[in-house]
Design a protein around this motif. Structure first.
Motif, PDB file in Angstrom:
ATOM      1  N   VAL A   1       7.654   8.644  -3.706  1.00 37.56           N
ATOM      2  CA  VAL A   1       7.355   7.795  -2.541  1.00 37.56           C
ATOM      3  C   VAL A   1       8.347   8.055  -1.414  1.00 37.56           C
ATOM      4  CG1 VAL A   1       7.351   5.403  -1.730  1.00 37.56           C
ATOM      5  CG2 VAL A   1       6.159   5.996  -3.847  1.00 37.56           C
ATOM      6  N   ILE A   2       9.618   8.239  -1.762  1.00 37.12           N
ATOM      7  CA  ILE A   2      10.621   8.524  -0.740  1.00 37.12           C
ATOM      8  C   ILE A   2      10.301   9.836  -0.031  1.00 37.12           C
ATOM      9  CG2 ILE A   2      13.052   9.095  -0.363  1.00 37.12           C
ATOM     10  CD1 ILE A   2      13.687   7.124  -2.682  1.00 37.12           C
ATOM     11  N   GLU A   3       9.922  10.853  -0.803  1.00 41.89           N
ATOM     12  CA  GLU A   3       9.576  12.145  -0.188  1.00 41.89           C
ATOM     13  C   GLU A   3       8.347  12.038   0.706  1.00 41.89           C
ATOM     14  OE1 GLU A   3       9.621  15.814  -2.182  1.00 41.89           O
ATOM     15  OE2 GLU A   3      11.069  15.198  -3.716  1.00 41.89           O
ATOM     16  N   LEU A   4       7.364  11.272   0.277  1.00 47.75           N
ATOM     17  CA  LEU A   4       6.111  11.183   1.018  1.00 47.75           C
ATOM     18  C   LEU A   4       6.214  10.326   2.276  1.00 47.75           C
ATOM     19  CD1 LEU A   4       3.600  10.809  -1.958  1.00 47.75           C
ATOM     20  CD2 LEU A   4       3.778  12.760  -0.399  1.00 47.75           C
ATOM     21  N   THR A   5       7.093   9.326   2.245  1.00 43.62           N
ATOM     22  CA  THR A   5       7.142   8.372   3.361  1.00 43.62           C
ATOM     23  C   THR A   5       8.445   8.407   4.143  1.00 43.62           C
ATOM     24  OG1 THR A   5       8.063   6.566   2.020  1.00 43.62           O
ATOM     25  CG2 THR A   5       5.663   6.818   2.028  1.00 43.62           C
ATOM     26  N   GLY A   6       9.512   8.935   3.521  1.00 39.63           N
ATOM     27  CA  GLY A   6      10.807   8.914   4.181  1.00 39.63           C
ATOM     28  C   GLY A   6      11.479   7.561   4.142  1.00 39.63           C
ATOM     29  N   ARG A   7      10.922   6.625   3.352  1.00 39.73           N
ATOM     30  CA  ARG A   7      11.482   5.264   3.260  1.00 39.73           C
ATOM     31  C   ARG A   7      11.700   4.896   1.800  1.00 39.73           C
ATOM     32  NH1 ARG A   7       7.056   1.801   5.264  1.00 39.73           N
ATOM     33  NH2 ARG A   7       8.527   0.092   4.909  1.00 39.73           N
TER      34      ARG A   7
ATOM     35  N   ARG B   1       0.845  -1.192   0.000  1.00 39.61           N
ATOM     36  CA  ARG B   1       0.000   0.000   0.000  1.00 39.61           C
ATOM     37  C   ARG B   1       0.883   1.246   0.000  1.00 39.61           C
ATOM     38  NH1 ARG B   1      -2.922  -3.700   3.061  1.00 39.61           N
ATOM     39  NH2 ARG B   1      -5.047  -4.023   2.339  1.00 39.61           N
ATOM     40  N   LEU B   2       1.140   1.753  -1.180  1.00 32.34           N
ATOM     41  CA  LEU B   2       1.972   2.938  -1.326  1.00 32.34           C
ATOM     42  C   LEU B   2       1.095   4.184  -1.337  1.00 32.34           C
ATOM     43  CD1 LEU B   2       4.379   1.633  -4.103  1.00 32.34           C
ATOM     44  CD2 LEU B   2       4.853   1.830  -1.662  1.00 32.34           C
ATOM     45  N   PRO B   3       1.661   5.326  -0.994  1.00 30.68           N
ATOM     46  CA  PRO B   3       0.862   6.563  -0.966  1.00 30.68           C
ATOM     47  C   PRO B   3       0.388   6.948  -2.355  1.00 30.68           C
ATOM     48  CG  PRO B   3       3.198   7.058  -0.725  1.00 30.68           C
ATOM     49  CD  PRO B   3       3.063   5.558  -0.603  1.00 30.68           C
ATOM     50  N   GLU B   4      -0.734   7.657  -2.395  1.00 24.08           N
ATOM     51  CA  GLU B   4      -1.257   8.145  -3.663  1.00 24.08           C
ATOM     52  C   GLU B   4      -0.346   9.232  -4.232  1.00 24.08           C
ATOM     53  OE1 GLU B   4      -5.280   9.384  -3.326  1.00 24.08           O
ATOM     54  OE2 GLU B   4      -6.016   7.435  -2.644  1.00 24.08           O
ATOM     55  N   ALA B   5      -0.495   9.467  -5.523  1.00 18.73           N
ATOM     56  CA  ALA B   5       0.333  10.463  -6.197  1.00 18.73           C
ATOM     57  C   ALA B   5       0.107  11.860  -5.609  1.00 18.73           C
ATOM     58  CB  ALA B   5       0.025  10.470  -7.690  1.00 18.73           C
ATOM     59  N   ASP B   6       1.185  12.626  -5.565  1.00 19.92           N
ATOM     60  CA  ASP B   6       1.119  14.007  -5.091  1.00 19.92           C
ATOM     61  C   ASP B   6       1.441  14.912  -6.280  1.00 19.92           C
ATOM     62  OD1 ASP B   6       2.133  16.587  -4.104  1.00 19.92           O
ATOM     63  OD2 ASP B   6       1.873  15.709  -2.123  1.00 19.92           O
ATOM     64  N   PRO B   7       0.434  15.592  -6.835  1.00 20.02           N
ATOM     65  CA  PRO B   7       0.661  16.395  -8.050  1.00 20.02           C
ATOM     66  C   PRO B   7       1.751  17.442  -7.884  1.00 20.02           C
ATOM     67  CG  PRO B   7      -1.691  16.138  -7.620  1.00 20.02           C
ATOM     68  CD  PRO B   7      -0.977  15.593  -6.412  1.00 20.02           C
ATOM     69  N   ALA B   8       1.846  18.053  -6.704  1.00 20.20           N
ATOM     70  CA  ALA B   8       2.841  19.104  -6.501  1.00 20.20           C
ATOM     71  C   ALA B   8       4.254  18.538  -6.587  1.00 20.20           C
ATOM     72  CB  ALA B   8       2.626  19.783  -5.153  1.00 20.20           C
ATOM     73  N   ILE B   9       4.477  17.396  -5.936  1.00 23.83           N
ATOM     74  CA  ILE B   9       5.801  16.768  -5.980  1.00 23.83           C
ATOM     75  C   ILE B   9       6.132  16.337  -7.402  1.00 23.83           C
ATOM     76  CG2 ILE B   9       7.146  14.765  -5.232  1.00 23.83           C
ATOM     77  CD1 ILE B   9       5.779  14.938  -2.536  1.00 23.83           C
ATOM     78  N   ARG B  10       5.170  15.768  -8.084  1.00 25.94           N
ATOM     79  CA  ARG B  10       5.402  15.302  -9.453  1.00 25.94           C
ATOM     80  C   ARG B  10       5.740  16.468 -10.386  1.00 25.94           C
ATOM     81  NH1 ARG B  10       2.014   9.969 -11.150  1.00 25.94           N
ATOM     82  NH2 ARG B  10       2.825   8.684  -9.441  1.00 25.94           N
TER      83      ARG B  10
END
Length: 312
Positions: free
Chosen positions: A171-177, A118-127
């Motif tokens: 994913v790394i930015e959103l979760t730190g992992r 279960r990975l985080p949903e896309a973040d338009p700003a980061i993308r």
């Protein structure tokens, strides 16, 4: 001791140009198996020559599920594949036969057997920010950043694979992992089939590299550039789509854009295919429960048949 009552399935895995399709077809002559393609490029219609898709005569005699199921304008994900493959396998099992999954897309095999984390949903700003950085510095620069943050993910993602580099960094930015760490977790569900894994792993890469070059030249002779010109005539297709970023197609698209001459295009296409094979081999070596078969050693079919005989 509890007997494993799960139905049987076979995974026939290997790098590009290792002879997977021919072996799968041969095995289907002798055993009660039905074939399911595990290839992220073969799902697309109208992309036949550059994907080394089995020809119509072969597919008529040896049907493969999950070939020609998407238009090139439509993205196809590992989650899409898992759902489609599970449905195909259930139907095959219900008919009293054994699904034989054949291909080289490791992410699809892993998603199928281990499930999807279960990975985080896309973040338009980061993308949007990552895309802007790529415009400035190039995707290889962002790939180098991924190499520092998540070497395991970078090893299986090409330096110009914009979609996957972007997602891994997001994913790394959103979760730190690291993405690779999170993907190992899977869904925790037990796979409904008991699997025999056969991995075509060459002991010497030189013959594989020779086959890759020969096959690319054969694709060119068969009209590969004409196939890409036909795709370019469509107004809904562009270079950033996953289908068009497939190995060979991206290099052909750039060539037709005037970025390379014929010789450089050919060399880039062969090199990109070798790099794909290298990543596939790296993934296969991590499949510790697979039975390794050298595709360049005499008696490949007999050794594969022996393995299936014992399993089935």
């Amino acid at each position: 001791m509890t007997i494993d009552q799960r139905p049987l399935a076979v995974f026939l895995m290997g790098p590009t140009a290792s002879g997977k399709t021919a072996l799968a077809c041969a095995l289907s002559e002798r055993f009660p198996v039905e074939l399911v393609s595990v290839d992220s490029a073969l799902v697309y219609r109208g992309m036949d020559i550059g994907t080394a898709k089995p020809d119509a005569q072969t597919l008529a005699r040896y049907p493969h599920r999950l070939i020609d199921i998407r238009d090139p304008a439509e993205p196809y994900s590992a989650a899409d594949f898992r759902g489609d493959a599970m449905e195909a396998m259930q139907g095959i099992t219900a008919r009293g036969r054994v699904p034989l999954l054949v291909g080289g897309t490791g992410l699809y095999f892993r998603a199928l057997q281990q499930g999807l984390s279960r990975l985080p949903e896309a973040d338009p700003a980061i993308r949007e920010r990552l895309s802007a950085e790529a415009v400035e510095a190039g995707w290889p620069s962002l790939h180098a950043r991924l190499q520092r943050l998540d070497p395991a993910a970078a090893a299986r993602i090409g330096p110009n694979d914009a979609q996957r580099i972007q997602r891994a960094l997001e994913v790394i930015e959103l979760t730190g992992r690291p993405l690779s760490e999170q993907q190992q977790g899977g869904s925790g569900e037990r796979f409904p089939w008991r699997v025999l894994k056969l991995a075509l792993l060459p002991a010497d890469r030189a013959p594989l590299h020779a086959r890759i070059a020969e096959r690319f030249d054969a694709m060119l002779a068969a009209g590969f550039l004409g196939e890409v010109r036909t795709l370019r005539e469509r107004k809904d297709l562009h270079a950033d789509l996953p289908a068009i970023r497939a190995v060979g197609y991206r290099q052909a698209w750039e060539h037709l854009d005037g970025q390379t001459d014929a010789a450089e295009f050919r060399d880039r296409g062969v090199f990109a295919t070798r790099q794909l094979a290298k990543r596939q081999i790296t993934w296969l070596r991590s499949e510790l429960d697979a039975r390794v078969l050298d595709p360049d050693r005499a008696g490949l079919q007999a050794r594969a048949e022996d393995a299936l005989e014992l399993f089935l």
